[in-house]
Design an enzyme around this catalytic site. Sequence first.
Site, PDB file in Angstrom:
ATOM      1  N   ASN A   1      -4.376  14.290 -20.438  1.00 15.00           N
ATOM      2  CA  ASN A   1      -3.805  13.645 -19.248  1.00 15.00           C
ATOM      3  C   ASN A   1      -4.505  12.343 -18.908  1.00 15.00           C
ATOM      4  OD1 ASN A   1      -3.206  16.848 -17.662  1.00 15.00           O
ATOM      5  ND2 ASN A   1      -1.747  15.571 -18.749  1.00 15.00           N
TER       6      ASN A   1
ATOM      7  N   CYS B   1       2.296  19.698 -12.819  1.00 22.23           N
ATOM      8  CA  CYS B   1       0.842  19.746 -12.629  1.00 22.23           C
ATOM      9  C   CYS B   1       0.354  18.373 -12.156  1.00 22.23           C
ATOM     10  CB  CYS B   1       0.149  20.155 -13.920  1.00 22.23           C
ATOM     11  SG  CYS B   1       0.584  21.812 -14.489  1.00 22.23           S
TER      12      CYS B   1
ATOM     13  N   SER C   1      -3.305  21.192 -10.582  1.00 25.20           N
ATOM     14  CA  SER C   1      -3.963  22.210 -11.381  1.00 25.20           C
ATOM     15  C   SER C   1      -4.157  21.675 -12.789  1.00 25.20           C
ATOM     16  CB  SER C   1      -3.076  23.469 -11.412  1.00 25.20           C
ATOM     17  OG  SER C   1      -3.588  24.442 -12.296  1.00 25.20           O
TER      18      SER C   1
ATOM     19  N   ASP D   1      -5.784  22.943 -16.790  1.00 25.62           N
ATOM     20  CA  ASP D   1      -6.501  23.677 -17.821  1.00 25.62           C
ATOM     21  C   ASP D   1      -7.407  22.653 -18.506  1.00 25.62           C
ATOM     22  OD1 ASP D   1      -7.303  24.794 -20.254  1.00 25.62           O
ATOM     23  OD2 ASP D   1      -5.383  25.781 -20.626  1.00 25.62           O
TER      24      ASP D   1
ATOM     25  N   TYR E   1     -10.436  28.582 -18.532  1.00 21.22           N
ATOM     26  CA  TYR E   1     -10.022  29.965 -18.751  1.00 21.22           C
ATOM     27  C   TYR E   1     -11.139  30.783 -19.403  1.00 21.22           C
ATOM     28  CZ  TYR E   1      -5.185  29.291 -17.354  1.00 21.22           C
ATOM     29  OH  TYR E   1      -4.046  29.068 -16.625  1.00 21.22           O
TER      30      TYR E   1
ATOM     31  N   ARG F   1       0.830  -1.201   0.000  1.00 23.86           N
ATOM     32  CA  ARG F   1       0.000   0.000   0.000  1.00 23.86           C
ATOM     33  C   ARG F   1       0.866   1.253   0.000  1.00 23.86           C
ATOM     34  NH1 ARG F   1      -2.859  -3.445   3.767  1.00 23.86           N
ATOM     35  NH2 ARG F   1      -1.797  -2.438   5.516  1.00 23.86           N
TER      36      ARG F   1
END
Length: 276
Positions: free
Chosen positions: A188, A157, A178, A180, A220, A137
């Site tokens: 991602n 990020c 974070s 966008d 944005y 774990r």
Amino acid sequence: MSRADKIFIDMCSDILNNGHSSVGTLVRPRWEDGTEAHTIKKFGAINRYDLQEEFPIITLRPTNLEAAIDEILWIWQKKSNLVKDLNSKIWDSWTDEKGSIGKAYGYQLGRIIDFPEGKMDQVDWLLLTLKNNKSSRRMITNIFNHDDLKDMGLQPCAWSITLNVTGNKLNMILNQRSQDILVANNWNVCQYAILLHILAITSDLEAGELVHIIADAHIYDRHIVLINDLISREQYPAPILEINPEIKYFYDFRVSDFKLINYKAGKQIKKIPVAI
């Protein structure tokens, strides 16, 4: 429609309808013309993708899977911080005069660390743990190294993954400080879904669930009209991901070993402004 489309639409709608605007506060990012780049954000977006159900690529617009895989292999296999080792220009805005992004991403994964099991980098330690101790774990990587933040072209990020084996399935939590949403979200998701598939194959397991946690999930101001158009589009069934069955070793995988079958998507957004 694909499950990934629904997750994306629901998240974007929640941000736009219930998010917090940064207007009136000091922000770091700027548009190319120097204007402050403000956002609408939600704190703590959590999305779950079952890789046994589908490969989580959206169909609202195309996601360039080949380029996304090339970048994740650049970070995780090559452990590189040099843009010459990458087959795209996506990192050019964060490179120095030597063509480096500094001590970020691949550099951190390639650092030799004195683990209890011996001296190795984080990737090799993870592979060793998956081989010898699947019930662990403690399978966690971390590239947000505070000592090196000042020497990074962009502070990570997507900064940490946690692996967990349940039955014969390998599951992953991806932690992102974070994001966008328009530019990077599905990019991602696809990258770390591919990484999860690779790690599962390498470890003689099945890819299970990818849980994506985004601390600051933002849209944005100049992307709002694009997002509204995107989430109103027609959706299509998820494609099938085919992986070269002959490859079993982590460092042998190449971009060409992954193919999408019957990937149908809406038109691409030709120009997306990017805040730097």
